[in-house]
Design a protein around this motif. Structure first.
Motif, PDB file in Angstrom:
ATOM      1  N   UNK A 139     -19.831  10.233 -11.508  1.00 18.53           N
ATOM      2  CA  UNK A 139     -21.256  10.474 -11.312  1.00 18.53           C
ATOM      3  C   UNK A 139     -22.151   9.302 -11.703  1.00 18.53           C
ATOM      4  N   UNK A 140     -23.258   9.150 -10.987  1.00 15.85           N
ATOM      5  CA  UNK A 140     -24.180   8.037 -11.241  1.00 15.85           C
ATOM      6  C   UNK A 140     -24.887   8.165 -12.592  1.00 15.85           C
ATOM      7  N   UNK A 141     -24.807   9.330 -13.219  1.00 22.89           N
ATOM      8  CA  UNK A 141     -25.320   9.499 -14.584  1.00 22.89           C
ATOM      9  C   UNK A 141     -24.182   9.719 -15.581  1.00 22.89           C
ATOM     10  N   UNK A 142     -22.952   9.371 -15.175  1.00 19.47           N
ATOM     11  CA  UNK A 142     -21.818   9.472 -16.083  1.00 19.47           C
ATOM     12  C   UNK A 142     -21.141  10.827 -16.034  1.00 19.47           C
ATOM     13  N   UNK A 143     -20.674  11.259 -17.209  1.00 19.01           N
ATOM     14  CA  UNK A 143     -19.915  12.505 -17.337  1.00 19.01           C
ATOM     15  C   UNK A 143     -20.600  13.416 -18.340  1.00 19.01           C
ATOM     16  N   UNK A 144     -20.399  14.731 -18.192  1.00 18.06           N
ATOM     17  CA  UNK A 144     -21.101  15.671 -19.063  1.00 18.06           C
ATOM     18  C   UNK A 144     -20.283  16.932 -19.297  1.00 18.06           C
ATOM     19  N   UNK A 145     -20.359  17.420 -20.531  1.00 13.69           N
ATOM     20  CA  UNK A 145     -19.742  18.709 -20.866  1.00 13.69           C
ATOM     21  C   UNK A 145     -20.652  19.868 -20.472  1.00 13.69           C
ATOM     22  N   UNK A 146     -21.896  19.566 -20.095  1.00 10.65           N
ATOM     23  CA  UNK A 146     -22.834  20.620 -19.697  1.00 10.65           C
ATOM     24  C   UNK A 146     -23.412  20.319 -18.312  1.00 10.65           C
ATOM     25  N   UNK A 147     -22.525  19.946 -17.397  1.00  9.10           N
ATOM     26  CA  UNK A 147     -22.926  19.640 -16.014  1.00  9.10           C
ATOM     27  C   UNK A 147     -23.673  20.828 -15.403  1.00  9.10           C
ATOM     28  N   UNK A 148     -24.694  20.541 -14.599  1.00  6.49           N
ATOM     29  CA  UNK A 148     -25.376  21.589 -13.841  1.00  6.49           C
ATOM     30  C   UNK A 148     -25.766  21.036 -12.476  1.00  6.49           C
ATOM     31  N   UNK A 149     -26.126  21.909 -11.594  1.00  5.05           N
ATOM     32  CA  UNK A 149     -26.403  21.569 -10.194  1.00  5.05           C
ATOM     33  C   UNK A 149     -27.372  20.396 -10.078  1.00  5.05           C
ATOM     34  N   UNK A 150     -26.912  19.333  -9.407  1.00 12.70           N
ATOM     35  CA  UNK A 150     -27.775  18.209  -9.071  1.00 12.70           C
ATOM     36  C   UNK A 150     -28.080  17.237 -10.192  1.00 12.70           C
ATOM     37  N   UNK A 151     -27.362  17.285 -11.324  1.00  7.74           N
ATOM     38  CA  UNK A 151     -27.723  16.403 -12.445  1.00  7.74           C
ATOM     39  C   UNK A 151     -27.102  15.009 -12.371  1.00  7.74           C
ATOM     40  N   UNK A 152     -26.250  14.737 -11.378  1.00 11.03           N
ATOM     41  CA  UNK A 152     -25.675  13.406 -11.208  1.00 11.03           C
ATOM     42  C   UNK A 152     -24.524  13.074 -12.135  1.00 11.03           C
ATOM     43  N   UNK A 153     -24.008  14.073 -12.867  1.00 13.03           N
ATOM     44  CA  UNK A 153     -22.871  13.828 -13.749  1.00 13.03           C
ATOM     45  C   UNK A 153     -21.608  14.476 -13.184  1.00 13.03           C
ATOM     46  N   UNK A 154     -20.477  13.973 -13.659  1.00 11.74           N
ATOM     47  CA  UNK A 154     -19.178  14.560 -13.352  1.00 11.74           C
ATOM     48  C   UNK A 154     -18.803  15.457 -14.528  1.00 11.74           C
ATOM     49  N   UNK A 155     -18.390  16.698 -14.278  1.00  8.95           N
ATOM     50  CA  UNK A 155     -18.072  17.597 -15.393  1.00  8.95           C
ATOM     51  C   UNK A 155     -16.805  17.183 -16.140  1.00  8.95           C
ATOM     52  N   UNK A 156     -16.861  17.298 -17.460  1.00  5.02           N
ATOM     53  CA  UNK A 156     -15.703  17.056 -18.317  1.00  5.02           C
ATOM     54  C   UNK A 156     -14.865  18.321 -18.410  1.00  5.02           C
ATOM     55  N   UNK A 157     -13.551  18.166 -18.545  1.00  2.38           N
ATOM     56  CA  UNK A 157     -12.683  19.319 -18.729  1.00  2.38           C
ATOM     57  C   UNK A 157     -11.435  19.227 -17.880  1.00  2.38           C
ATOM     58  N   UNK A 158     -10.684  20.320 -17.869  1.00  5.83           N
ATOM     59  CA  UNK A 158      -9.467  20.420 -17.059  1.00  5.83           C
ATOM     60  C   UNK A 158      -9.664  21.527 -16.039  1.00  5.83           C
ATOM     61  N   UNK A 159      -9.366  21.213 -14.791  1.00  2.00           N
ATOM     62  CA  UNK A 159      -9.610  22.129 -13.678  1.00  2.00           C
ATOM     63  C   UNK A 159      -8.430  22.083 -12.718  1.00  2.00           C
ATOM     64  N   UNK A 160      -8.253  23.147 -11.965  1.00  6.87           N
ATOM     65  CA  UNK A 160      -7.239  23.175 -10.909  1.00  6.87           C
ATOM     66  C   UNK A 160      -7.730  22.348  -9.724  1.00  6.87           C
ATOM     67  N   UNK A 161      -6.788  21.866  -8.959  1.00  9.78           N
ATOM     68  CA  UNK A 161      -7.098  21.268  -7.657  1.00  9.78           C
ATOM     69  C   UNK A 161      -6.941  22.400  -6.648  1.00  9.78           C
ATOM     70  N   UNK A 162      -7.939  22.589  -5.810  1.00  8.56           N
ATOM     71  CA  UNK A 162      -7.897  23.682  -4.835  1.00  8.56           C
ATOM     72  C   UNK A 162      -6.664  23.621  -3.953  1.00  8.56           C
TER      73      UNK A 162
ATOM     74  N   UNK B 278     -24.627  26.209 -12.351  1.00 11.70           N
ATOM     75  CA  UNK B 278     -23.744  25.415 -13.210  1.00 11.70           C
ATOM     76  C   UNK B 278     -23.144  24.224 -12.475  1.00 11.70           C
ATOM     77  N   UNK B 279     -23.216  24.209 -11.150  1.00  7.26           N
ATOM     78  CA  UNK B 279     -22.737  23.066 -10.372  1.00  7.26           C
ATOM     79  C   UNK B 279     -21.756  23.466  -9.300  1.00  7.26           C
ATOM     80  N   UNK B 280     -21.761  22.698  -8.222  1.00  6.13           N
ATOM     81  CA  UNK B 280     -20.908  23.011  -7.078  1.00  6.13           C
ATOM     82  C   UNK B 280     -20.452  21.725  -6.395  1.00  6.13           C
ATOM     83  N   UNK B 281     -19.509  21.898  -5.476  1.00 11.30           N
ATOM     84  CA  UNK B 281     -19.048  20.817  -4.602  1.00 11.30           C
ATOM     85  C   UNK B 281     -18.589  19.587  -5.375  1.00 11.30           C
ATOM     86  N   UNK B 282     -17.740  19.798  -6.380  1.00  7.78           N
ATOM     87  CA  UNK B 282     -17.152  18.670  -7.098  1.00  7.78           C
ATOM     88  C   UNK B 282     -15.823  18.367  -6.400  1.00  7.78           C
ATOM     89  N   UNK B 283     -15.794  17.230  -5.723  1.00  4.87           N
ATOM     90  CA  UNK B 283     -14.651  16.863  -4.894  1.00  4.87           C
ATOM     91  C   UNK B 283     -14.001  15.573  -5.376  1.00  4.87           C
TER      92      UNK B 283
END
Length: 193
Positions: A49-72, A151-156
């Protein structure tokens, strides 16, 4: 030829994409693929993300969410299937990603009739129109089960455009295809700073 025991062992071996940035405000990171804890691809330079990474990512904030997630379980793309192990959906007119927090299908793939106006708004994406970044992409299941409004969407994980993303992770095309071709169902991604 692989023996049945070897094939079963490979499928029992977890795959994890590891994305590590130097700092929370970094816009680039190192990306590697681990199988059974051993690196099998990478490290590759990736944009976040152009604003880095965040543990509290939300829609449109320009950050990439921190954590562990499944790949669809499905990879999407404009090109023909490049030889993936995961299911593949070739994008066509009417394929959208719903990024409207007020929509009942928030943070999900949607197909509508070509030319139909979507019943959702916000920053929803007409996927078939993004001819560079979405030649192929995998959905990082952030905020997916169930999605929390705003909380955020479309993280690809998608093709690189030469600059930081709006919150996704991008790789040069050759590296992205190398990674996507190796992925099996059950792969996860860990994003850290």
């Amino acid at each position: 030829m692989l023996t049945l025991a070897l094939v079963l062992a490979l499928h029992a071996c977890p795959q994890r994409i590891v994305v590590a940035a130097a700092r929370p405000r970094s816009t680039t990171a190192s990306l590697s693929l681990l199988e059974c804890g051993q690196r099998v691809a990478g490290p590759f330079r990736a944009y976040v993300g152009y604003k880095g990474l965040s543990a509290s990512h939300h829609e449109g904030d320009g950050t990439t969410p921190l954590g562990t997630f499944a790949i669809g379980p499905t990879v999407y793309g404009l090109d023909p299937n490049p030889g993936l192990r995961l299911a593949y959906h070739r994008l066509r007119c009417g394929d959208w990603w719903d990024s409207d927090p007020s929509s009942p299908t928030y943070n999900r793939f949607r197909h509508l009739a070509c030319g139909a106006a979507p019943p959702f708004a916000g920053s929803s994406e007409a996927l078939w129109r993004n001819t560079v970044a979405y030649r192929e992409f995998a959905f990082i299941e952030y905020n997916a089960s169930p999605p929390v409004r705003g909380r955020g969407s479309a993280i690809f994980l998608h093709d690189e455009l030469g600059h930081p993303t709006n919150g996704c992770i991008s790789l040069p095309r050759r590296r992205l295809l190398e990674l996507l071709r190796r992925l099996r169902p059950g792969a996860t991604i860990t994003i850290s700073a």
